[in-house]
Write an enzyme that holds these catalytic residues in place. Structure first.
Site, short mmCIF file in Angstrom:
data_model
loop_
_atom_site.label_atom_id
_atom_site.label_comp_id
_atom_site.label_asym_id
_atom_site.label_seq_id
_atom_site.Cartn_x
_atom_site.Cartn_y
_atom_site.Cartn_z
N HIS A 149 23.23 35.92 61.21
CA HIS A 149 24.59 35.76 60.70
C HIS A 149 25.13 34.44 61.22
CE1 HIS A 149 28.54 37.27 59.36
NE2 HIS A 149 29.00 36.51 60.34
N ASP B 25 36.62 47.36 58.16
CA ASP B 25 36.68 45.90 58.31
C ASP B 25 37.37 45.26 57.10
OD1 ASP B 25 36.03 43.33 59.57
OD2 ASP B 25 34.78 43.07 57.80
N ARG C 253 44.45 40.76 58.64
CA ARG C 253 44.37 39.61 59.57
C ARG C 253 44.60 38.32 58.81
NH1 ARG C 253 38.69 40.11 61.63
NH2 ARG C 253 39.12 38.17 62.74
N SER D 206 34.54 42.48 63.85
CA SER D 206 34.37 42.39 62.40
C SER D 206 32.91 42.08 62.07
CB SER D 206 35.31 41.29 61.88
OG SER D 206 35.00 40.95 60.57
N LYS E 210 29.71 45.15 60.82
CA LYS E 210 28.94 45.04 59.58
C LYS E 210 27.43 44.96 59.88
CE LYS E 210 31.77 41.81 58.41
NZ LYS E 210 32.74 40.85 57.90
N1 URA Z 1 33.33 36.54 59.72
C1 URA Z 1 33.58 37.87 59.66
O1 URA Z 1 32.81 38.64 59.09
N2 URA Z 1 34.69 38.33 60.27
C2 URA Z 1 35.56 37.54 60.92
O2 URA Z 1 36.53 38.02 61.45
C3 URA Z 1 35.30 36.16 60.96
C4 URA Z 1 34.15 35.67 60.35
#
Ligand code: URA
Length: 437
Positions: A85, A164, A171, A186, A190
């Site tokens: 990621h 999320d 947010r 967050s 995932k």
């Molecule tokens: N990427 C994400 O998935 N969440 C965030 O809060 C910031 C970047």
């Protein structure tokens, strides 16, 4: 679940007290089923922004968010299960190279990716440049595809980590995105919902990234590792440069073509080397290579033998894209109608090549979004022909613009010129890896 008034949870965050597991589960349950109103959630987010969650609280939040929907069960797939990621950057097409390359090295990669927002591109937008490529795979389709070819990638689905989706949208609307614990929860929620065990996290740092300075990037990397540990994940976080664009292309179709060129051996250079280094790190981390160096050599062999390109081809076809596009991307992707080369009017050494300015240009050309619902033009973008530290001569080509309208070109060229800084003294090349554990 013990019933608790959300007001008391809110007051505890406001006063900087430590949340219990029950409190955090109550928050996530109420966010997911809509029983806590947005105004209270927004107030909690601002309180959490001002009074950051501890590693333990962040780990509880991460687990509760991961469990707010389905968690993919990868048991039927060969181990190791890995994911990578990036926190987002300009020209960052690393996933497009790493997914087939890791699969060609014998690892299983099942991945969810996001769309770009602002100047940082998203893998889902890049892959949408491939005609017919499906980004709405169900969890069942992901597993079946990974059984056949070792990799699968889909866009974010409401079935995985729905909390999320709710919290991220709030947010975004309340200026609370830039909270390190909330970013970590967050991202990692995932990753847990995606089922993988080992995650390579590429924390981008520089003008084209969320984290513009090294101290902040270090704090995010440390939080991701610490929270990952507490949530049962093996997280390897690396901090990489995002002061200049990554690789040659910035823009969706151009970046996919560059990734396919790298996988097919038609292009090589610092971006290819960065990808090989990352795969080497993953192979060493999961014990498939005795050392990082040997992992890099395994990755290089998979590239040079054509195995990685074959895997990319199988991946594209499995998800509905056209056969043959990895070997001949130019025949399959729409080209932007207007192109212009930009040259420099001075000579010297490149000391700055602003990822932020170049990312803004590509977004404004139509390659990214200013608002979530904006459409994007996958054909537009920029090619960069310089890197920080390069010697340039007067009149040398530094970039090529790909635009939808020829009349846009002169103004865009002026902006591209403003992104470069030339020094009369030699400048060292900027390393890609700023810090790796
Ligand atoms: N990427 C994400 O998935 N969440 C965030 O809060 C910031 C970047």
């Amino acid at each position: 679940m013990i019933f608790m008034s959300f007001l008391s949870i809110l007051a505890r965050r406001r006063d900087g007290q430590v949340h219990s597991r029950d409190e955090i589960q109550e928050l996530v349950r109420g966010a997911t089923d809509g029983s806590i109103p947005d105004y209270q959630l927004a107030a909690w987010l601002m309180a959490a922004y001002l009074r950051p969650l501890s590693f333990e609280e962040t780990a509880e939040l991460t687990l509760a968010m991961a469990q707010s929907g389905e968690v993919l069960n990868l048991e039927s797939l060969p181990k190791p299960w890995v994911d990578k990621h990036s926190t987002g950057g300009v020209g960052d097409k690393t996933t497009l190279v790493l997914l087939p390359l890791l699969a060609a090295c014998g690892l299983t990669v099942v991945k969810m990716s996001g769309r770009g927002l602002g100047i940082t591109g998203g893998t889902v937008d890049k892959l949408s440049a491939i005609p017919g490529f499906r980004l709405d795979l169900t969890p069942e389709e992901m597993i079946q595809q990974a059984q056949r070819i070792g990799c699968a990638l889909t866009g974010q689905t409401p079935r995985l980590a729905p909390a999320d989706g709710v919290l991220y949208a709030l947010r975004d609307a309340t200026e609370t995105v830039r909270s390190i614990p909330l970013i970590a929860a967050s991202i990692l929620s995932k990753k847990i919902a995606g089922g993988s065990e080992t995650i390579l996290l590429d924390v981008k740092c520089g003008s084209g990234a969320f984290m513009s300075d090294l101290a902040e990037a270090r704090q995010l990397a440390e939080t991701l590792e610490q929270v990952g540990l507490r949530a049962g994940l093996k997280v390897k976080a690396e901090i990489t440069d995002m002061d200049q664009p990554l690789g040659r292309a910035v823009g969706n179709a151009l970046e996919v073509a560059e990734a396919w060129n790298v996988l097919s051996g038609r292009e090589s250079g610092s971006f290819t080397e960065a990808c090989l280094q990352m795969v080497g790190d993953v192979l060493a981390e999961v014990g498939r290579a005795p050392s990082h160096e040997e992992g890099v050599e395994q990755a290089r062999a998979a590239l040079q033998s054509g195995a990685a390109a074959e895997r990319a081809e199988a991946w594209v076809v499995a998800q509905g894209g056209p056969a043959g596009s990895v070997q001949a991307p130019e025949q399959h992707f729409a080209a932007a109608p207007a192109q212009l080369d930009v040259t420099t009017s001075s000579e010297g050494w490149v000391s700055g090549w602003s990822a932020r300015v170049l990312g803004e240009i590509v977004r404004d050309l139509g390659g990214g979004r200013k608002a979530k619902a904006d459409p994007i033009d996958v054909s537009v973008g920029l090619e960069s022909f310089i890197r920080i530290g390069d010697r340039v001569e007067r009149g040398q080509r530094i970039a090529r613009i790909h635009a939808a309208h020829p009349e846009a070109l002169p103004a865009v060229a002026a902006r591209v010129t403003s992104a470069v800084t030339i020094s009369s003294e030699p400048v060292p090349a900027r390393p890609f890896f700023l810090e790796r554990p």
